[in-house]
Design an enzyme around this catalytic site. Structure first.
Site, PDB file in Angstrom:
ATOM      1  CE  LYS A 150      -3.896   2.206   0.290  1.00 40.59           C
ATOM      2  NZ  LYS A 150      -3.469   2.952  -0.929  1.00 40.59           N
TER       3      LYS A 150
ATOM      4  CD  GLN B 269       3.304   4.697   2.254  1.00 39.99           C
ATOM      5  OE1 GLN B 269       3.866   5.564   1.604  1.00 39.99           O
ATOM      6  NE2 GLN B 269       2.219   4.953   2.966  1.00 39.99           N
TER       7      GLN B 269
ATOM      8  CE  LYS C  63       4.159   7.460   5.548  1.00 36.07           C
ATOM      9  NZ  LYS C  63       3.797   8.331   4.404  1.00 36.07           N
TER      10      LYS C  63
ATOM     11  CE  LYS D  26       4.799   7.381  -2.191  1.00 36.01           C
ATOM     12  NZ  LYS D  26       4.140   7.853  -0.948  1.00 36.01           N
TER      13      LYS D  26
ATOM     14  N   GLY E 152      -2.655   8.376  -4.206  1.00 34.09           N
ATOM     15  CA  GLY E 152      -1.967   9.593  -4.677  1.00 34.09           C
ATOM     16  C   GLY E 152      -0.710   9.899  -3.890  1.00 34.09           C
ATOM     17  CG  ASP E 153       3.553  10.891  -2.789  1.00 33.26           C
ATOM     18  OD1 ASP E 153       3.419  10.701  -1.574  1.00 33.26           O
ATOM     19  OD2 ASP E 153       4.560  11.454  -3.257  1.00 33.26           O
TER      20      ASP E 153
ATOM     21  CG  ASN F  32      -4.045  16.205  -0.421  1.00 31.92           C
ATOM     22  OD1 ASN F  32      -3.630  15.442   0.448  1.00 31.92           O
ATOM     23  ND2 ASN F  32      -5.340  16.399  -0.616  1.00 31.92           N
TER      24      ASN F  32
ATOM     25  CB  SER G 238      -5.516   4.880   1.895  1.00 29.62           C
ATOM     26  OG  SER G 238      -5.319   5.997   1.061  1.00 29.62           O
TER      27      SER G 238
HETATM   28  P1  NDP Z   1       1.046  17.818  -4.073  1.00 24.46           P
HETATM   29  O1  NDP Z   1       1.478  17.461  -5.427  1.00 24.46           O
HETATM   30  O2  NDP Z   1      -0.404  18.052  -3.814  1.00 24.46           O
HETATM   31  O3  NDP Z   1       1.840  19.090  -3.557  1.00 24.46           O
HETATM   32  C1  NDP Z   1       3.247  19.131  -3.503  1.00 24.46           C
HETATM   33  C2  NDP Z   1       3.656  20.502  -3.004  1.00 24.46           C
HETATM   34  O4  NDP Z   1       5.050  20.517  -2.696  1.00 24.46           O
HETATM   35  C3  NDP Z   1       3.454  21.564  -4.051  1.00 24.46           C
HETATM   36  O5  NDP Z   1       3.134  22.768  -3.431  1.00 24.46           O
HETATM   37  C4  NDP Z   1       4.837  21.617  -4.705  1.00 24.46           C
HETATM   38  O6  NDP Z   1       5.124  22.819  -5.379  1.00 24.46           O
HETATM   39  C5  NDP Z   1       5.696  21.523  -3.475  1.00 24.46           C
HETATM   40  N1  NDP Z   1       7.117  21.252  -3.804  1.00 24.46           N
HETATM   41  C6  NDP Z   1       8.135  22.079  -3.553  1.00 24.46           C
HETATM   42  N2  NDP Z   1       9.272  21.601  -3.982  1.00 24.46           N
HETATM   43  C7  NDP Z   1       9.015  20.442  -4.520  1.00 24.46           C
HETATM   44  C8  NDP Z   1       9.833  19.481  -5.147  1.00 24.46           C
HETATM   45  N3  NDP Z   1      11.135  19.632  -5.318  1.00 24.46           N
HETATM   46  N4  NDP Z   1       9.238  18.366  -5.561  1.00 24.46           N
HETATM   47  C9  NDP Z   1       7.912  18.219  -5.429  1.00 24.46           C
HETATM   48  N5  NDP Z   1       7.092  19.110  -4.867  1.00 24.46           N
HETATM   49  C10 NDP Z   1       7.641  20.213  -4.411  1.00 24.46           C
HETATM   50  O7  NDP Z   1       1.581  16.643  -3.118  1.00 24.46           O
HETATM   51  P2  NDP Z   1       1.105  16.227  -1.658  1.00 24.46           P
HETATM   52  O8  NDP Z   1       0.641  17.401  -0.896  1.00 24.46           O
HETATM   53  O9  NDP Z   1       0.223  15.056  -1.793  1.00 24.46           O
HETATM   54  O10 NDP Z   1       2.472  15.693  -1.037  1.00 24.46           O
HETATM   55  C11 NDP Z   1       3.367  16.537  -0.318  1.00 24.46           C
HETATM   56  C12 NDP Z   1       4.292  15.681   0.533  1.00 24.46           C
HETATM   57  O11 NDP Z   1       3.521  14.912   1.458  1.00 24.46           O
HETATM   58  C13 NDP Z   1       5.130  14.653  -0.234  1.00 24.46           C
HETATM   59  O12 NDP Z   1       6.370  14.507   0.416  1.00 24.46           O
HETATM   60  C14 NDP Z   1       4.327  13.362  -0.093  1.00 24.46           C
HETATM   61  O13 NDP Z   1       5.153  12.233  -0.232  1.00 24.46           O
HETATM   62  C15 NDP Z   1       3.829  13.530   1.327  1.00 24.46           C
HETATM   63  N6  NDP Z   1       2.647  12.758   1.699  1.00 24.46           N
HETATM   64  C16 NDP Z   1       1.495  12.826   0.976  1.00 24.46           C
HETATM   65  C17 NDP Z   1       0.377  12.132   1.366  1.00 24.46           C
HETATM   66  C18 NDP Z   1      -0.913  12.240   0.660  1.00 24.46           C
HETATM   67  O14 NDP Z   1      -1.898  11.635   1.134  1.00 24.46           O
HETATM   68  N7  NDP Z   1      -1.028  12.982  -0.438  1.00 24.46           N
HETATM   69  C19 NDP Z   1       0.413  11.230   2.536  1.00 24.46           C
HETATM   70  C20 NDP Z   1       1.653  11.298   3.281  1.00 24.46           C
HETATM   71  C21 NDP Z   1       2.721  12.016   2.844  1.00 24.46           C
HETATM   72  P3  NDP Z   1       5.152  22.876  -6.992  1.00 24.46           P
HETATM   73  O15 NDP Z   1       3.711  22.924  -7.388  1.00 24.46           O
HETATM   74  O16 NDP Z   1       5.911  24.093  -7.287  1.00 24.46           O
HETATM   75  O17 NDP Z   1       5.839  21.613  -7.463  1.00 24.46           O
HETATM   76  O1  2IT Z   2       3.081   8.844   1.584  1.00 23.51           O
HETATM   77  C1  2IT Z   2       1.920   8.433   1.786  1.00 23.51           C
HETATM   78  O2  2IT Z   2       1.602   7.889   2.847  1.00 23.51           O
HETATM   79  C2  2IT Z   2       0.928   8.632   0.737  1.00 23.51           C
HETATM   80  N1  2IT Z   2       1.238   9.215  -0.282  1.00 23.51           N
HETATM   81  C3  2IT Z   2      -0.463   8.069   0.896  1.00 23.51           C
HETATM   82  C4  2IT Z   2      -0.488   6.619   0.502  1.00 23.51           C
HETATM   83  C5  2IT Z   2      -1.854   5.982   0.459  1.00 23.51           C
HETATM   84  O3  2IT Z   2      -1.875   4.806   0.083  1.00 23.51           O
HETATM   85  O4  2IT Z   2      -2.862   6.607   0.784  1.00 23.51           O
END
Ligand code: NDP
Ligand code: 2IT
Length: 448
Positions: free
Chosen positions: A88, A109, A112, A124, A163-164, A239, A380
């Site tokens: 997952k 992951q 976690k 992943k 998503g990520d 997100n 999830s």
């Molecule tokens: P999004 O794509 O929704 O947002 C990513 C954000 O990070 C954007 O604002 C992006 O800016 C910024 N950013 C800045 N620098 C970087 C870079 N070098 N590479 C990528 N992004 C950058 O992603 P999420 O909010 O889903 O994810 C953010 C973090 O949280 C990640 O590390 C992800 O692994 C982690 N995460 C996400 C989960 C989820 O459920 N979505 C769960 C747990 C962890 P820009 O638009 O300029 O690229």
């Molecule tokens: O990093 C993370 O935990 C996520 N991007 C969410 C993974 C998931 O399966 O919901």
């Protein structure tokens, strides 16, 4: 560090010389689990097995852009550890994606997912595809081609992507549609983060950000502090960042800065989150756009190789919610100098090992990613449960389960920290607590 741990770490370094992020993630975990490692683990090569993914799938993703030109990207799925449940973990679409990043994310992951207490293994995936500037049509064609191959390797009892970075509800929708078309079956639990009209869970969109703040609330409470009245800065505006901001505001904190990879906006009166949602979730524009409505807000552009500007702004609580290694030692020093009280890792591995050590030495409360951002994947897993039941819970029901899960994760970290006399080191505590369940399951299942 004992000899066995040192030996495994050396092997990991030697075998993965081109994978710095993966080596970093392994180092962080393996160094902190020393108190629970013994000769029996060495005799069955437990750690050697834990640092080797069960399976890595790499594949070609060809697609046709709007001008009719054929494009080719590389796709990945890393199925790291399936001892406690189906693999997952999310999918990341970003040009920086490579095997090292996929492996570090899948490794993290695993621990976690163990911390959530739910039956999910670690995986992943993703691609070096860059969604920025692509039309909706191009995104759909890319997702369809990606799924043409991925469908062979996933399933609701086998591997469940979500998503990520760069993958949200729109992408999950296109991926799910193609999976359904190829498999000719409605297997809702094969992907999570789905839209609400076709099997998605209420509160999944909010879950990672909300969960981060629930964890932060518990960590502050245990240290006689609270969110109310605190200033908050957030790296990222995707997100995780948006829903962390929303919950922090609900708890009476003031969010003064948010960012994207180009720079940050700083509004000392507090940021208008609805405007951020419009810019990022609806229009998909750059954060600088915030100044069109709020000309008095400052925009600070990042300079390559320097500390991202969002970390230079004074705040009580800092939430890295963007990407890995956002906070290095130099940035950690700035945070300490600015009097930061707590750092909450919404992103995966946003802090380098040197920076983690520095923050902890300087008594900053650090909420580690594996624990603090586990609310997304936990929800999830709740989406998978609802899909299996062919039923759905209300927003309040899901949110209250999420709140309870995050409260339990913090309590587990606190208990582990006390048990092993770690001082206030939730990073080591989360690693130990996450490790235990995976280790026990692997031992019980024999040499797998
Ligand atoms: P999004 O794509 O929704 O947002 C990513 C954000 O990070 C954007 O604002 C992006 O800016 C910024 N950013 C800045 N620098 C970087 C870079 N070098 N590479 C990528 N992004 C950058 O992603 P999420 O909010 O889903 O994810 C953010 C973090 O949280 C990640 O590390 C992800 O692994 C982690 N995460 C996400 C989960 C989820 O459920 N979505 C769960 C747990 C962890 P820009 O638009 O300029 O690229
Ligand atoms: O990093 C993370 O935990 C996520 N991007 C969410 C993974 C998931 O399966 O919901």
């Amino acid at each position: 560090m004992n000899n066995y741990i040192e030996k495994v770490l050396n092997e990991v370094c030697e075998k993965n010389t081109t994978e710095p992020e993966f080596v970093q993630a392994v180092k962080e975990v393996i160094k902190s689990i020393a108190p629970v490692i013994n000769d029996k683990h060495e005799a069955i090569a437990l750690l050697e097995r834990m640092v080797e993914p069960e399976r890595i799938i790499t594949f070609r993703v060809p697609w046709i852009d709007d001008s009719g030109k054929v494009q080719v990207n590389r796709g990945y799925r890393v199925q790291f550890n399936g001892a406690i449940g189906p693999f997952k973990g999310g999918l990341r679409f970003h040009p920086s994606v490579n095997q090292s990043i996929m492996k570090f994310l899948a490794f993290e992951q695993t621990f976690k997912n163990s911390l959530t207490g739910l039956p999910i293994g670690g995986g992943k995936g993703g691609s070096d595809f860059d969604p920025k500037g692509k039309s909706d049509n191009e995104i759909m064609h890319f997702c369809q081609s990606f799924m043409n191959e991925l469908q062979r390797h996933i399933g609701h009892d086998l591997d469940v992507p979500a998503g990520d970075i760069g993958v949200g509800a729109r992408e999950v929708g296109y991926l799910f549609g193609q999976y359904r078309k190829i498999k000719n079956t409605y297997e809702a639990g094969v992907l999570t983060g789905k839209g609400l009209d076709y099997g998605g869970s209420l509160a999944r969109k909010e879950a990672t950000g909300f969960g981060l703040i629930y964890f932060m609330r518990e960590m502050l409470k245990a240290n006689d502090l609270e969110l109310k009245g605190k200033t908050v800065t957030i790296s990222g505006s995707g997100n995780v960042a948006i829903y962390a901001a929303q919950k922090a505001l609900e708890y009476g904190a003031k969010v003064v800065a948010m960012s994207d990879s180009n720079g940050c906006i700083y509004d000392e009166n507090g940021i208008d989150l609805d405007e951020i949602k419009r810019i990022k979730e609806v229009e998909r524009l750059r954060i600088k756009e915030y100044q069109t409505k709020y000309p008095n807000a400052k925009y600070l552009e990042n300079i390559k190789g320097e500390t991202p500007k969002v970390y230079t702004i004074k705040a009580d609580i800092v939430l890295p919610c963007a990407t890995q290694n956002d906070i290095n030692l130099e940035t950690a020093k700035i945070l300490v100098q600015n009097g930061v009280i707590a750092v909450g890792e919404g992103a995966n591995m946003p802090t380098t090992i040197e920076a983690i050590d520095y923050l902890i030495e300087n008594k900053i409360l650090l909420a580690p990613a594996k624990a603090a951002n586990a609310g997304g994947v936990a929800t999830s897993a709740l989406e998978m449960s609802q899909n299996s039941m062919r039923y759905s819970w209300s927003f309040e029901e899901v949110d209250s389960k999420l709140n309870q899960i995050m409260t339990n994760i913090f309590a587990n970290c606190q208990k582990t920290s006390n048990e092993f006399n770690l001082g206030i080191n939730y990073v080591a505590a989360a690693n130990i607590a996450g490790f235990k369940k995976v280790a026990n399951a692997m031992i019980a299942q024999g040499v797998i």
